[in-house]
Design an enzyme around this catalytic site. Structure first.
Site, PDB file in Angstrom:
ATOM      1  N   HIS A 290       0.857  -1.188   0.000  1.00  9.38           N
ATOM      2  CA  HIS A 290       0.000   0.000   0.000  1.00  9.38           C
ATOM      3  C   HIS A 290       0.894   1.240   0.000  1.00  9.38           C
ATOM      4  CE1 HIS A 290      -2.617   3.138   1.657  1.00  9.38           C
ATOM      5  NE2 HIS A 290      -3.644   2.424   1.215  1.00  9.38           N
TER       6      HIS A 290
ATOM      7  N   ASP B 255       0.866   4.184   1.457  1.00 13.27           N
ATOM      8  CA  ASP B 255       1.206   4.733   2.768  1.00 13.27           C
ATOM      9  C   ASP B 255       2.169   3.814   3.516  1.00 13.27           C
ATOM     10  OD1 ASP B 255      -0.405   7.000   2.455  1.00 13.27           O
ATOM     11  OD2 ASP B 255      -2.173   5.963   3.246  1.00 13.27           O
ATOM     12  N   LYS B 256       1.965   2.517   3.390  1.00 14.49           N
ATOM     13  CA  LYS B 256       2.846   1.566   4.073  1.00 14.49           C
ATOM     14  C   LYS B 256       4.216   1.500   3.405  1.00 14.49           C
ATOM     15  CE  LYS B 256       1.174   0.672   7.689  1.00 14.49           C
ATOM     16  NZ  LYS B 256       1.998   1.124   8.805  1.00 14.49           N
TER      17      LYS B 256
ATOM     18  N   GLU C 176      10.328  11.563   7.165  1.00 15.55           N
ATOM     19  CA  GLU C 176       9.032  11.485   6.488  1.00 15.55           C
ATOM     20  C   GLU C 176       9.241  11.157   5.009  1.00 15.55           C
ATOM     21  OE1 GLU C 176       6.594  11.772   8.503  1.00 15.55           O
ATOM     22  OE2 GLU C 176       7.571  12.782  10.184  1.00 15.55           O
TER      23      GLU C 176
ATOM     24  N   GLU D 222      14.216  15.546   9.708  1.00 10.27           N
ATOM     25  CA  GLU D 222      15.383  16.019  10.445  1.00 10.27           C
ATOM     26  C   GLU D 222      16.146  14.827  11.010  1.00 10.27           C
ATOM     27  OE1 GLU D 222      12.245  18.418   9.816  1.00 10.27           O
ATOM     28  OE2 GLU D 222      12.108  17.179  11.625  1.00 10.27           O
TER      29      GLU D 222
ATOM     30  N   LYS E 113      -5.835  -4.212   0.480  1.00  8.57           N
ATOM     31  CA  LYS E 113      -6.485  -3.729   1.702  1.00  8.57           C
ATOM     32  C   LYS E 113      -7.483  -4.777   2.168  1.00  8.57           C
ATOM     33  CE  LYS E 113      -7.615   0.630   2.025  1.00  8.57           C
ATOM     34  NZ  LYS E 113      -8.226   1.974   1.774  1.00  8.57           N
TER      35      LYS E 113
ATOM     36  N   PHE F 142      -8.832  -3.783  -9.793  1.00  8.90           N
ATOM     37  CA  PHE F 142      -7.800  -3.087  -9.027  1.00  8.90           C
ATOM     38  C   PHE F 142      -6.461  -3.353  -9.716  1.00  8.90           C
ATOM     39  CE2 PHE F 142      -6.045  -2.652  -4.379  1.00  8.90           C
ATOM     40  CZ  PHE F 142      -5.273  -1.574  -4.772  1.00  8.90           C
TER      41      PHE F 142
ATOM     42  N   ASP G 275      -2.280   5.946  -6.105  1.00  3.50           N
ATOM     43  CA  ASP G 275      -2.641   6.865  -5.034  1.00  3.50           C
ATOM     44  C   ASP G 275      -1.362   7.311  -4.339  1.00  3.50           C
ATOM     45  OD1 ASP G 275      -4.108   8.365  -3.268  1.00  3.50           O
ATOM     46  OD2 ASP G 275      -4.827   6.665  -2.089  1.00  3.50           O
ATOM     47  N   ALA G 276      -1.289   8.577  -3.957  1.00  2.00           N
ATOM     48  CA  ALA G 276      -0.107   9.062  -3.259  1.00  2.00           C
ATOM     49  C   ALA G 276      -0.014   8.439  -1.876  1.00  2.00           C
ATOM     50  CB  ALA G 276      -0.162  10.591  -3.132  1.00  2.00           C
TER      51      ALA G 276
ATOM     52  N   ARG H 133       0.081   7.774   7.853  1.00  2.74           N
ATOM     53  CA  ARG H 133      -1.358   7.939   7.596  1.00  2.74           C
ATOM     54  C   ARG H 133      -2.184   6.719   7.997  1.00  2.74           C
ATOM     55  NH1 ARG H 133      -2.576  11.121   2.004  1.00  2.74           N
ATOM     56  NH2 ARG H 133      -1.925   9.156   1.081  1.00  2.74           N
ATOM     57  N   LYS H 134      -1.550   5.647   8.442  1.00  2.00           N
ATOM     58  CA  LYS H 134      -2.284   4.439   8.809  1.00  2.00           C
ATOM     59  C   LYS H 134      -2.115   4.126  10.294  1.00  2.00           C
ATOM     60  CE  LYS H 134      -4.305   3.405   4.967  1.00  2.00           C
ATOM     61  NZ  LYS H 134      -4.361   4.801   4.549  1.00  2.00           N
TER      62      LYS H 134
ATOM     63  N   LYS I 209      10.544   7.635  13.363  1.00  2.00           N
ATOM     64  CA  LYS I 209      10.933   8.324  14.584  1.00  2.00           C
ATOM     65  C   LYS I 209      11.836   7.449  15.439  1.00  2.00           C
ATOM     66  CE  LYS I 209       6.636  10.990  14.724  1.00  2.00           C
ATOM     67  NZ  LYS I 209       5.397  11.262  15.471  1.00  2.00           N
TER      68      LYS I 209
ATOM     69  N   LYS J 210      11.651   9.798  20.761  1.00  2.00           N
ATOM     70  CA  LYS J 210      10.313  10.370  20.564  1.00  2.00           C
ATOM     71  C   LYS J 210       9.297   9.506  21.314  1.00  2.00           C
ATOM     72  CE  LYS J 210      12.509  12.478  17.056  1.00  2.00           C
ATOM     73  NZ  LYS J 210      13.967  12.411  16.903  1.00  2.00           N
TER      74      LYS J 210
ATOM     75  N   ASP K 274       6.232   9.586  21.270  1.00  2.00           N
ATOM     76  CA  ASP K 274       5.153   9.133  20.386  1.00  2.00           C
ATOM     77  C   ASP K 274       5.283   7.643  20.119  1.00  2.00           C
ATOM     78  OD1 ASP K 274       4.019  11.592  20.101  1.00  2.00           O
ATOM     79  OD2 ASP K 274       4.813  11.994  18.108  1.00  2.00           O
TER      80      ASP K 274
END
Length: 401
Positions: free
Chosen positions: A17, A19-20, A45, A58, A163, A235, A243-244, A249-250, A270, A274, A276
């Site tokens: 995918h 995003d992945k 990123e 960074e 998906k 598909f 798709d970008a 995003r997931k 990260k 971090k 997060d």
């Protein structure tokens, strides 16, 4: 915890995918830094569209990393090696726009403080042996199986992008059955019918037989279960060509499938300073040990931090009405502070987070996978001791082994 009949739906996405793909590139950069510089600082990123992949963020490190090589190797490992799937290691254009971490942030982190403020959430429940929500684990297993079927050429027409989505019916908090399965998988044009707009019924049945049935099976499905395969019809165009993609995003796929809230930010790209990421891993470890200690059937743990401050500003435990007798959330929260290391540096050391382990986390979820240190339940007995509990209490058995 909800009463009566209700349904819970969770989704997952394949490693291919878009995003992945970005998550794996960002974590691939992190791993490359940690191999040569375990204390390197990384906030990476990735953006992918068509044949362009942009890597930014960074990074402060003494390591010499080859970003373009990481991007190309990631594409190859995922399976983007054929031009018919839109992007290949040979054709991709890579733009590297990485800078250095802000000195204002670094001065707080260097002293052992948290790299940012925020609240991180951990969750565990007794629905599967992994102590994870059943709908999410089934969704993850479907896209893992899709990759296996594709790589073993069991169904040679499948592509890297896919998906899944699974809906489970519950009664009084107990999973009963799967009511709907959705699987959308990239494929070549070979399996389209004469209209060119739908896959053939033969291909649909092959996908159900090879992917859906081995994962879910008759124990959880019945004649009323809806199985939707490529519900848009076809598909063919997938991945970044369709798709970008963007790192982070997931986040619900990465965590608990919507069954628990998501605190903090995304994980991928990260480094462990971090919170997060590192504190979310520790929160999962705490929640899993609480359930493994048989203190409750469900545990939601929230830990909050202030930037530059080492100790958490709050620790909260919520059993969602499933605690055993004489176990209170307040007492367990106090015990958690005694049993678990909660400063960023202590978390990093306890979970051994300065290792290059992160690209493997970036597909199929960060939790419910025994290969990762935060999934250990070696603190369960210490929790019971801290609470003065000696005898095991009977709780629900897992639905899915």
């Amino acid at each position: 915890m909800s009463k009566g009949y209700y349904e819970v739906t969770s989704e997952s996405v394949a490693a291919g995918h878009p995003d992945k793909l970005c998550d794996q590139i960002s974590d691939g950069v992190l791993d490359a830094v940690l191999r040569d510089d375990p204390t390197g600082r990384v906030a990476c990123e990735t953006f992918a569209s068509c044949n362009l992949i942009v890597v930014g963020g960074e990074i402060t490190t003494k390591a010499d990393i080859d970003v373009k090589a990481i991007v190309r190797q990631t594409l190859k490992d995922i399976g983007y090696t054929d031009p018919k799937f839109g992007v290949t290691p040979e054709t991709v254009t890579v733009l590297n726009v990485i800078g250095r971490q802000s000195a204002d942030i670094a001065q707080g982190v260097d002293k052992g403080g948290a790299g940012d403020q925020g609240l991180m959430v951990g969750f565990a429940c007794r629905e599967t042996n992994e102590l994870m929500p059943l709908p999410l684990m089934l969704a993850h297993r479907l896209v893992r199986r899709q990759r296996e079927v594709r790589e073993k050429q069991i169904l040679g027409y499948l592509g890297p992008d896919a998906k899944s989505q699974v809906t489970v019916q519950y009664l009084d908090g107990r999973p009963l059955k799967v009511t709907t399965v959705v699987l959308s998988t990239q494929h070549t044009e070979d399996i389209l019918d004469k209209s060119g707009r739908q896959i053939t019924e033969k291909a649909r049945k092959e996908i159900i037989e090879a992917i859906v049935n081995p994962v879910i099976g008759p124990r959880l499905m019945d004649s009323k279960t809806r199985i939707l395969i490529n519900p848009t019809g076809k598909f063919v165009t997938g991945g970044p060509a369709g798709d970008a993609g963007v790192t982070g995003r997931k986040i619900i796929v990465d965590t608990y499938g919507g069954v628990a809230p998501h605190g903090g930010g995304a994980f991928s790209g990260k480094d462990p300073t971090k919170v997060d990421r590192s504190a979310a891993y520790m929160a999962r470890c705490i929640a899993k040990n609480i359930v493994a200690a048989r203190l409750a059937d469900r545990a939601l743990v929230t830990v909050a931090y202030a930037i530059g401050v080492a100790e958490p500003v709050s620790v909260r435990v919520d059993f969602q009405g499933t605690a055993v007798a004489n176990v209170t959330e307040e007492r367990v929260a106090q015990a958690v502070r005694k049993v678990f290391p909660l400063t960023p540096l202590a978390i990093i050391n306890h979970l051994k987070l300065r290792r290059p382990i992160y690209r493997e986390t970036a597909a199929y979820g960060h939790f419910g996978r025994p290969e990762f240190s935060w999934e250990a339940t070696d603190k369960a007995e210490a929790l019971r001791d801290a609470l003065g509990i000696k005898n095991s209490s009977k709780l629900q058995a897992p639905v899915l082994a």
